[in-house]
Enzyme design. Structure first.
Site, PDB file in Angstrom:
ATOM      1  N   SER A 103      25.457  27.071  43.882  1.00 57.09           N
ATOM      2  CA  SER A 103      26.320  26.072  44.493  1.00 57.09           C
ATOM      3  C   SER A 103      25.548  25.349  45.581  1.00 57.09           C
ATOM      4  O   SER A 103      24.686  25.931  46.248  1.00 57.09           O
ATOM      5  CB  SER A 103      27.562  26.739  45.089  1.00 57.09           C
ATOM      6  OG  SER A 103      28.250  25.854  45.954  1.00 57.09           O
ATOM      7  N   SER A 104      25.877  24.077  45.803  1.00 58.18           N
ATOM      8  CA  SER A 104      25.182  23.313  46.838  1.00 58.18           C
ATOM      9  C   SER A 104      25.505  23.790  48.242  1.00 58.18           C
ATOM     10  O   SER A 104      24.844  23.388  49.204  1.00 58.18           O
ATOM     11  CB  SER A 104      25.527  21.820  46.713  1.00 58.18           C
ATOM     12  OG  SER A 104      26.920  21.609  46.857  1.00 58.18           O
ATOM     13  N   CYS A 105      26.482  24.691  48.392  1.00 56.83           N
ATOM     14  CA  CYS A 105      26.800  25.214  49.721  1.00 56.83           C
ATOM     15  C   CYS A 105      25.716  26.144  50.244  1.00 56.83           C
ATOM     16  O   CYS A 105      25.760  26.578  51.399  1.00 56.83           O
ATOM     17  CB  CYS A 105      28.146  25.930  49.715  1.00 56.83           C
ATOM     18  SG  CYS A 105      28.122  27.519  48.868  1.00 56.83           S
ATOM     19  N   TYR A 132      30.190  33.080  51.024  1.00 55.22           N
ATOM     20  CA  TYR A 132      29.944  32.690  49.633  1.00 55.22           C
ATOM     21  C   TYR A 132      28.524  32.177  49.467  1.00 55.22           C
ATOM     22  O   TYR A 132      27.827  32.532  48.504  1.00 55.22           O
ATOM     23  CB  TYR A 132      30.952  31.611  49.229  1.00 55.22           C
ATOM     24  CG  TYR A 132      30.771  31.071  47.835  1.00 55.22           C
ATOM     25  CD1 TYR A 132      31.097  31.832  46.724  1.00 55.22           C
ATOM     26  CD2 TYR A 132      30.294  29.775  47.632  1.00 55.22           C
ATOM     27  CE1 TYR A 132      30.942  31.327  45.437  1.00 55.22           C
ATOM     28  CE2 TYR A 132      30.136  29.266  46.356  1.00 55.22           C
ATOM     29  CZ  TYR A 132      30.464  30.041  45.266  1.00 55.22           C
ATOM     30  OH  TYR A 132      30.302  29.540  44.000  1.00 55.22           O
ATOM     31  N   LYS A 136      25.375  33.524  47.049  1.00 54.67           N
ATOM     32  CA  LYS A 136      24.692  32.670  46.080  1.00 54.67           C
ATOM     33  C   LYS A 136      23.191  32.601  46.369  1.00 54.67           C
ATOM     34  O   LYS A 136      22.372  32.562  45.433  1.00 54.67           O
ATOM     35  CB  LYS A 136      25.308  31.266  46.078  1.00 54.67           C
ATOM     36  CG  LYS A 136      26.666  31.208  45.399  1.00 54.67           C
ATOM     37  CD  LYS A 136      26.548  31.615  43.938  1.00 54.67           C
ATOM     38  CE  LYS A 136      27.857  31.545  43.195  1.00 54.67           C
ATOM     39  NZ  LYS A 136      27.731  31.971  41.787  1.00 54.67           N
ATOM     40  N   HIS A 179      39.600  23.753  44.721  1.00 56.13           N
ATOM     41  CA  HIS A 179      38.655  22.816  45.304  1.00 56.13           C
ATOM     42  C   HIS A 179      39.312  21.454  45.491  1.00 56.13           C
ATOM     43  O   HIS A 179      40.447  21.231  45.082  1.00 56.13           O
ATOM     44  CB  HIS A 179      37.420  22.694  44.419  1.00 56.13           C
ATOM     45  CG  HIS A 179      36.528  23.893  44.471  1.00 56.13           C
ATOM     46  ND1 HIS A 179      36.395  24.778  43.420  1.00 56.13           N
ATOM     47  CD2 HIS A 179      35.727  24.361  45.454  1.00 56.13           C
ATOM     48  CE1 HIS A 179      35.542  25.732  43.747  1.00 56.13           C
ATOM     49  NE2 HIS A 179      35.127  25.512  44.970  1.00 56.13           N
TER      50      HIS A 179
END
Length: 316
Positions: A103-105, A132, A136, A179
């Site tokens: 994920s881009s987070c 989170y 990841k 989301h």
């Protein structure tokens, strides 16, 4: 090939399964009631009894800002276990190729824009989804570390992709844990049905996000997995071996809300609640690595929103 798609009931997993089957592969799936990915022994038994050529690791506990802030322990614990169990047991079962979906987070909250893969671990994470993101990041590092230690000796090739914000048919429309795109679709649809005069949206509306249609994401995953090892290595680094997947374009949340409102056909007002968090100010990915391997997104945001809303059911 026999390909295991972990998380096949999720939005991304469904799209991957559909595309892999269309390409002639045998897709192996297990629902949570059949295989608990948090249970290492169960995962070990699965790989011991099912001959698998490739793994797409799309299973994860996911959610929006509210869910991440409400269940931080569940987000870090479950996602760490899923990554550790699947990656290690796939390796133990001599699965040669695996793709981890991140994920881009994972990137720093104030990373330079657009965000290049080299930005990983270059600053503080966004507090609202840090647990989170840490899980990841651990998944990426699992793949890199197994490659570094066992790639040459065991012939394994474990890769990672980092998509921007995903949306599309089959998304989660939970009233609190979804989301932003499914949340907006649900709110505007219900407001239109009830005749509500306004819809309240968290934050200021100024935060900017990049949105990737789920089928584009699935195609990107398959493109990355299909690269010869030499080509993958030519565009990555052993300790920054992931590839961003995105459109290379972003919009503000206010702009997104206007587009969703138009697609749904809601005529009321939009109100922003600045007492609620915006999250990261901006997340726009540098997708030059993906372009270099020959992949690009093809579905424009408005078209993707139309397809997503056409798939939406108020019972979701």
């Amino acid at each position: 090939m026999r390909i295991y798609v972990a998380g096949h009931r999720g939005m991304v997993g469904r799209s991957l399964t559909k595309r892999l089957q269309a390409a002639g592969h045998e897709v192996v799936t297990r629902g949570h009631d059949e295989l608990d990915l948090l249970d290492q022994q169960a995962v070990r038994r699965f790989f011991a009894t099912e001959p698998i050529d490739q793994v797409y690791l799309a299973a994860a506990k996911v959610g929006g800002i509210h869910a991440n802030m409400t269940y931080p322990a569940e987000f870090i614990y479950q996602n760490l276990l899923i990554a550790a169990n699947v990656v290690h047991e796939a390796f133990a079962a001599r699965v040669k190729r695996l793709l981890f979906l991140g994920s881009s987070c994972i990137y720093p909250r104030l990373a330079d824009q657009p965000i290049a893969e080299e930005s990983l671990l270059g600053g503080r994470l966004e507090p609202t989804n840090e647990p989170y993101a840490v899980a990841k990041i651990a998944g990426i590092k699992l793949c890199e570390s197994y490659n570094r230690q066992y790639g040459a000796s065991h012939g394994i090739d474990y890769r990672s992709v980092m998509p921007s914000n995903l949306y599309g048919p089959g998304d989660n429309y939970h009233v609190e844990n979804s989301h932003v795109v499914p949340a907006l679709i649900r709110r505007f649809h219900l407001a239109k049905a009830s005749g509500a005069s306004s819809v309240v949206i968290w934050g200021t509306g100024r935060a900017r996000r990049e949105f990737l249609y789920v089928d584009d994401m699935a195609d990107g995953c398959i493109a990355v997995m299909g690269l010869p090892r030499a080509a993958y290595d030519a565009h990555t680094d052993p300790m920054r071996a992931h590839i961003n997947l995105g459109t290379g374009q972003d919009v503000s949340i206010a702009e997104l809300a206007e587009q969703v409102r138009a697609v749904v056909g809601y005529q009321g007002r939009i109100q922003f609640d600045p007492s609620r968090p915006d999250g990261t100010p901006r997340k726009l990915l540098d997708v030059s690595r993906a372009a270099a391997i020959g992949w690009r997104a093809t579905v424009p945001l408005v078209e993707g929103l139309r397809r997503t809303y056409a798939d939406y059911s108020p019972s979701d």
